[in-house]
Write a protein that holds these residues in place. Structure first.
Motif, PDB file in Angstrom:
ATOM      1  N   THR A  11       0.813  -1.212   0.000  1.00 35.55           N
ATOM      2  CA  THR A  11       0.000   0.000   0.000  1.00 35.55           C
ATOM      3  C   THR A  11       0.850   1.268   0.000  1.00 35.55           C
ATOM      4  N   ALA A  12       2.123   1.146   0.311  1.00 34.67           N
ATOM      5  CA  ALA A  12       3.048   2.283   0.334  1.00 34.67           C
ATOM      6  C   ALA A  12       4.465   1.732   0.238  1.00 34.67           C
ATOM      7  N   ASP A  13       5.425   2.590  -0.054  1.00 35.07           N
ATOM      8  CA  ASP A  13       6.821   2.166  -0.039  1.00 35.07           C
ATOM      9  C   ASP A  13       7.185   1.733   1.385  1.00 35.07           C
ATOM     10  N   PRO A  14       7.933   0.648   1.539  1.00 35.79           N
ATOM     11  CA  PRO A  14       8.332   0.201   2.881  1.00 35.79           C
ATOM     12  C   PRO A  14       9.192   1.242   3.594  1.00 35.79           C
ATOM     13  N   GLU A  15       9.038   1.309   4.909  1.00 38.58           N
ATOM     14  CA  GLU A  15       9.836   2.204   5.742  1.00 38.58           C
ATOM     15  C   GLU A  15      11.006   1.423   6.324  1.00 38.58           C
ATOM     16  N   LEU A  16      12.195   2.012   6.306  1.00 34.77           N
ATOM     17  CA  LEU A  16      13.392   1.350   6.822  1.00 34.77           C
ATOM     18  C   LEU A  16      13.947   2.150   7.988  1.00 34.77           C
ATOM     19  N   TYR A  58      16.780  -5.085   1.813  1.00 40.42           N
ATOM     20  CA  TYR A  58      16.352  -5.492   0.473  1.00 40.42           C
ATOM     21  C   TYR A  58      14.889  -5.087   0.240  1.00 40.42           C
ATOM     22  N   PHE A  59      14.041  -5.356   1.213  1.00 42.41           N
ATOM     23  CA  PHE A  59      12.619  -5.034   1.121  1.00 42.41           C
ATOM     24  C   PHE A  59      12.418  -3.531   0.912  1.00 42.41           C
ATOM     25  N   ALA A  60      13.094  -2.726   1.712  1.00 40.42           N
ATOM     26  CA  ALA A  60      12.920  -1.273   1.636  1.00 40.42           C
ATOM     27  C   ALA A  60      13.533  -0.683   0.373  1.00 40.42           C
ATOM     28  N   THR A  61      14.592  -1.302  -0.133  1.00 46.06           N
ATOM     29  CA  THR A  61      15.303  -0.770  -1.290  1.00 46.06           C
ATOM     30  C   THR A  61      14.669  -1.181  -2.609  1.00 46.06           C
ATOM     31  N   CYS A  62      14.170  -2.389  -2.690  1.00 46.98           N
ATOM     32  CA  CYS A  62      13.754  -2.955  -3.982  1.00 46.98           C
ATOM     33  C   CYS A  62      12.254  -3.174  -4.141  1.00 46.98           C
TER      34      CYS A  62
END
Length: 140
Positions: A11-16, A58-62
């Motif tokens: 629903t949105a870009d992941p937050e890191l 990886y999750f937040a970047t890609c």
């Protein structure tokens, strides 16, 4: 056994974020449509997910908003007392494995997630992390 597998869209870009120990944590939410409708309206569940360590980076970047992803992990129920003194529960999935199932147009894949010959992504998360990070951004 506590094992959950879900498929949905971010629903949105992941937050890191990083803890002082250097451990990474990335949070996001996936939307999953139910298989039935109520009053002719689609019902959607929004499930919080949490990814830890290198996989969080990886999750937040890609991964980005709109990506169709599959996650596998465990269901965690956090309990807390709110400001009114009421006991509250909060459910989330702590992810152990994740996978992109398709990527929106413009990323080297067509709308169905099929490689149109311009994709630089592979099925190897470490290779994708390297491909997603510009060498100029690496601080060492």
């Amino acid at each position: 056994m506590n094992l959950v597998t879900l498929i949905g869209r971010l629903t949105a870009d992941p937050e890191l974020k990083f803890f002082s120990s250097g451990t990474a944590i990335s949070k996001g939410t996936i939307a999953i449509d139910r298989s039935y409708k109520k009053d002719n309206q689609t019902i959607t569940d929004f499930i919080p997910v949490e990814v830890w360590g290198k996989q969080a980076e990886y999750f937040a970047t890609c991964f980005q908003k709109g990506y169709l992803i599959a996650v596998s992990g465990s269901l965690h129920i956090d309990r807390y007392v709110d400001s009114d003194g009421n006991n509250r529960n909060f459910a989330k999935i702590v992810v152990h494995k994740l996978m992109r199932l398709n990527i929106p147009k413009g990323n080297g894949l067509d709308a169905s997630g099929v490689d149109n010959g311009n994709s630089t992504l592979s099925n190897d998360p470490q290779a994708n992390l390297t491909a997603c990070i510009d060498d100029e951004e690496i601080p060492f």
